[in-house]
Write a protein that holds these residues in place. Structure first.
Motif: not given
Lengths: 751, 198
Positions: A626-642
């Motif tokens: 609900n929250d963490a997975y979308p946050a990860l997706d959005m981080a990737a959309m912003n090309r935040n590397v992990y």
């Protein structure tokens, strides 16, 4: 069901083809994933790609589809096949968008993608397409408890949408709190003058509405069942009881005023000239537009003082701690009762902070225009002398200990106390005490608590809805208003949170919509919010069950009852499909068709764990979808590397995480496990209210297990993640990966 | 006078220019925070308004706070309730002066009176007389000292032909002096009409 046939599709669009060796991925799906059919496509979500999949389903008897493309949150319509089970291997947001596009990173990126394909195929083997629950219930009537403005509005809104309504009111007339008012605060432009209450209008509309059945002088003495099939006993004053079948329930039981007798320092009870807001409404009603007289002697009223926040916003713990959000409006309205009748009457509102919700700001201005004096101050005491009062207060603007003398009338703005019935937590405590030793005191306490019940739910979790803060029903007032922890039962109006009439009417409308939504979902065997439309439902393997009751206790929604042998009985339409029961079960017998201990466990095991000397640790992330997975997706959309060493598995709720996931992962050689769930506690953000809290509690016990395995406690960590943590989540991952590097590789690899 | 009654508020509404706005103040304090002279006032506008509503008549009218206003209009620009604060300050000052409640030798008030008297005589401001009047307002000795201190400025102005010493003897005025005085008389009548004593 026919034999299982897995088809895997690898997309090359969105840069996947350039960044990944898709032929190698296809090989993994075929060799390791045992997919019978594997295809690569340059642009899988376009019409042609989707048609290719459809054709395979139709012609090749494919039952399970693994799509190696974007996140499960993207392209849901294109890949929304309803006749096969669909797995989504997240290669776009989960791999190429969160990894750097460099030659050095290529190897890690490919490994990550291959693991996600393995995980998708492993999951496919353990899930089935969810089928419609045969135990659907199709009653579409709505029960409204409480015939005040909120209840009447909810009843009318539901009826106008075409649903039959049963309205139960405790007293002999509709109207509730509003019928005690002389006028209400304005609801229409220019919001300048008090106006008539909507009681007469609403009552007439209800009487004229053939869809609404009204029970006056009645209470709900027994409520059993689930959405779509609630059986409600309605006991009337005459002694007779009627049973009504309804599909959903709206509790609109309103509020009571805080007892002004607890405020003797403000003169209540010492002088008839000190009244609460209800007292003033009664005086105004009696005067009916004429001059309001001094209660003590019928004398002329020349000065009225309104004391705001009387017994509210109290930080000493004696009185209400909160602001009721409506009393300022009421005081302005009541001051106008005097000013409109005779502008020479002095009216002073002593406030700490004026709170004027909605269009109240215009109403405040109108009050000022009419000459109502507003002064920011804190009243310390009210002295009653003869027929007048002296109001002592601290003027906070002029920093002056001062007083208003010879006030003819003092009105105390006491706050709203919700009529939410039994506090089921107190009842549980009392019942626990009674188990060890019963005394008449405990028995009286239990009887009192039970007697206060409004719904009289026949749930093992207690007779009323759970409460959160200050006795209001637990309903997330920002994210999921009206929703409660009892599926199919919604709260509306001041029983949910303090509010004024305009807000209560809006609230009632919203709750009516939810009540309609839930009966429609229940009749189709689908889940209600937040997994609205989900067809899966939990079942358990009876042979394995130890009747420990963990699932019935932990279910946040009271969906599970017990039979005579103390086995769980799932009320599917009460169930929200969060999987908290699955996470709780110590013997792991609870599962959903498309989500189980096995389906997650096999994904964990499918990941290829390099050996101890490879310098490639593996970190498992169990992320709330609900929250963490979308946050990860959005981080990737912003090309935040992990870190490329993590493998993410979305879970329905952190509450569905069984501790076996953690031990499985560690035994498989993972170096660390991160669990990402929502904020819990009083200001929770968990979509399933208690899921993340329970997960956190369970994981606090995991340290012992780790010790017995000879592992450091840092190897398993729980994090609170909000959907907005787009920059924070990659940071959390990278910090954690660094920490794992520091403590070193797990010694459990390769066993 | 009773506290927190409408009596003084009503008086202000009737007698003070823009005084009808005082009741609309919502005590947000933006005016107090915006005033460049804020720290030098005994009472910023927000407090003055509250004092009026609290019925503190003497304190308000004998205060020198409203005389501190420099008419920068910052408060008017920022007031979320659109109160003409600067004008209310001037209105209160005028009202206090009319009632003779202004603190003794309040410099703004003294200068204002000097300026007015100077102006109405001939219809033009006689700058030489105005500055001399200001220098000598605290007595002859002080006046000489002030004049000596400003000597170089005065001579410079004279040299640049910005100051004519002959203006000391009468000076020049507007051409239609009687018309000018008639205008002032009419304005006073209108003003008196508007602020008729109750």
């Amino acid at each position: 069901m026919a034999d299982m046939k897995i088809a895997a599709y690898i997309c090359q669009g969105c840069g996947l083809g350039e960044r990944l060796n898709t032929a190698a991925l296809a090989k993994v799906a075929q060799k390791e994933g045992k997919a019978a059919l594997v295809k690569e496509h340059a642009f899988l979500c376009n019409a042609e790609g989707v048609q290719m999949i459809r054709d395979d389903i139709a012609n090749e008897a494919v039952t399970h589809v693994v799509i190696g493309a974007c996140s499960r949150r993207a392209k849901t319509e294109a890949f929304g096949f309803t006749d096969v089970a669909v797995m989504r291997a997240n290669l776009r947001e989960g791999v190429i968008w969160c990894q750097p596009d460099t030659d050095e990173a290529r190897e890690f990126t490919q490994e990550m993608a291959e693991d996600y394909i393995r995980m998708g195929c492993a999951e496919a083997k353990k899930v089935k397409l969810a089928e419609v629950n045969p135990a659907t219930a199709t009653c579409r009537r709505v029960l409204v408890v409480g015939g005040g403005v909120s209840g009447m509005t909810a009843a009318l809104e539901a009826s106008r949408a075409g649903y039959e309504v049963v309205l139960v009111e405790k007293t002999g007339a509709l109207g509730g709190w509003a019928s005690k008012l002389y006028k209400r605060t304005p609801a229409r432009s220019p919001f300048a003058d008090p106006q008539d209450t909507p009681v007469a209008e609403l009552t007439a509309a209800i009487e004229a509405d053939g869809n609404i059945k009204v029970y006056l002088n009645s209470v709900t003495s027994k409520t059993a069942g689930a959405p779509g099939r609630f059986n409600v006993d309605i006991s009337q004053e005459s002694g007779s009881t009627v049973t009504e079948l309804v599909g959903s329930i709206i509790q609109a039981t309103g509020f009571s005023l805080y007892d002004a007798n607890k405020l003797p320092e403000l003169g209540y009870g010492k002088s008839a000239n000190v009244v609460d807001q209800a007292g003033l409404e009664a005086l105004a009603k009696a005067a009916n537009g004429g001059a309001i007289k001094r209660p003590s002697d019928g004398g002329e009223v020349k000065t009225v003082v309104f004391v705001q926040c009387a017994g509210q916003r109290d930080d000493s713990g004696t009185h209400l701690a909160y602001c009721s959000g409506s009393c300022c409006l009421t005081s302005v309205k009541q001051a106008m009762y005097f000013k409109d009748a005779n502008p020479d009457i002095d009216t002073v509102v002593v406030y700490q902070d004026l709170r004027m919700p909605g269009n109240g700001e215009d109403f405040y201005r109108s009050g000022q225009n009419k000459g109502v004096i507003f002064t920011k101050g804190k009243v310390s005491s009210v002295e009653a002398t003869g027929n007048t009062c002296k109001v002592n207060f601290h003027d906070l603007i002029l920093n002056d200990q001062t007083a208003i003398e010879d006030a003819d009338l003092v009105v105390l703005a006491t706050g709203q106390v919700p009529n939410s019935g039994t506090d089921i937590e107190l009842l549980q405590v009392a019942e626990m005490e009674a188990v060890s030793s019963t005394t008449p005191e405990i028995e009286a306490r239990i009887a009192g608590l039970k007697g206060a019940s409004i719904l009289n739910l026949q749930y093992r979790q207690g007779p009323d809805m759970p409460q959160l803060k200050y006795g209001f029903t637990d309903s997330h007032f920002i994210c999921f208003p009206y929703e409660t922890r009892r599926t199919g039962i919604y709260s509306a109006g001041p029983v949910r949170r303090p509010m004024d009439m305009a807000q209560a009417m809006e609230d009632a409308t919203g709750a009516a919509m939810k009540a309609i939504q839930v009966v429609e979902n229940a009749s189709l065997g689908r889940a209600a919010h937040p997994r609205s439309g989900d067809l899966s439902f939990p079942s358990f393997r009876r042979e394995g069950c130890t009747q420990c009751k963990r699932c019935t206790v932990e279910c946040p929604f009271g969906a599970i009852d017990e039979d005579e042998q103390r086995y769980p009985v799932f009320n599917e339409s009460r169930c929200r499909r969060c999987g908290t029961c699955m996470g709780a079960c110590p013997v792991r017998v609870i599962s959903f068709e498309n989500y189980s201990v096995e389906s997650v466990g096999q994904q964990i095991k499918a990941v290829e764990v390099p050996d101890e000397f490879s310098e490639k640790p593996r970190i498992l992330i169990l992320a709330c979808e609900n929250d963490a997975y979308p946050a990860l997706d959005m981080a990737a959309m912003n090309r935040n590397v992990y870190s490329a060493f993590v493998r993410v598995i979305p879970v329905r709720c952190l509450g569905s995480v069984n501790t076996i996931f953690v031990t499985d992962a560690l035994n498989s050689g993972y170096d660390g496990v991160m669990m990402m769930g929502c904020k819990h506690g009083d200001d929770y953000q968990c979509h399933f209210v208690k899921g993340s809290e329970l997960a956190n509690y369970r994981m606090s016990k995991v340290d012992d297990t780790l010790k017995s395995m000879g592992l450091e406690k840092e190897r398993v960590q729980t994090f609170e993640v909000a959907i907005t943590d787009i920059d924070r989540v990659p940071q959390l991952i990278n910090d954690y990966a660094a920490k794992i590097q520091e403590i070193g590789m797990s010694p459990l690899k390769g066993f | 006078m009773s506290k927190y009654r409408n009596s003084f508020l009503k008086e202000v509404e009737e007698k003070v220019e823009e005084g009808n706005w005082v009741k609309m103040c919502m005590q947000c304090g933006v005016c107090a925070g915006s005033c460049p002279f804020g720290p030098h006032w005994a009472h910023p506008p927000q407090e003055i308004f509250m004092m009026i509503r609290a019925g503190k008549r003497e304190e308000v009218l004998s205060s020198d706070s409203m005389w501190m206003c420099t008419s920068c209009y910052q408060c008017i620009v920022r007031c979320p309730r659109k109160l003409p604060i600067t004008h209310i300050m001037h209105g209160l000052a005028t009202y206090a002066s009319r009632l003779g409640l202004v603190p003794k030798s309040q410099p703004t008030q003294a200068f204002g009176q000097l300026f007015w008297d100077n102006l109405v005589k001939v219809g033009r401001v006689n700058e030489l007389k105005l500055s001399l009047g200001l220098y000598f307002k605290d007595g002859f000795g002080q006046g000489v000292k002030n004049a000596m201190a400003m000597q170089s400025v005065g001579l410079g102005l004279m040299k640049a032909k910005r100051l004519n010493p002959m203006e000391f003897f009468g000076g020049h005025g507007v051409s239609d002096k009687s018309g000018f005085h008639a205008m002032l008389k009419k304005a006073q009548e209108i003003e008196d009409q508007r602020k008729k004593p109750a």
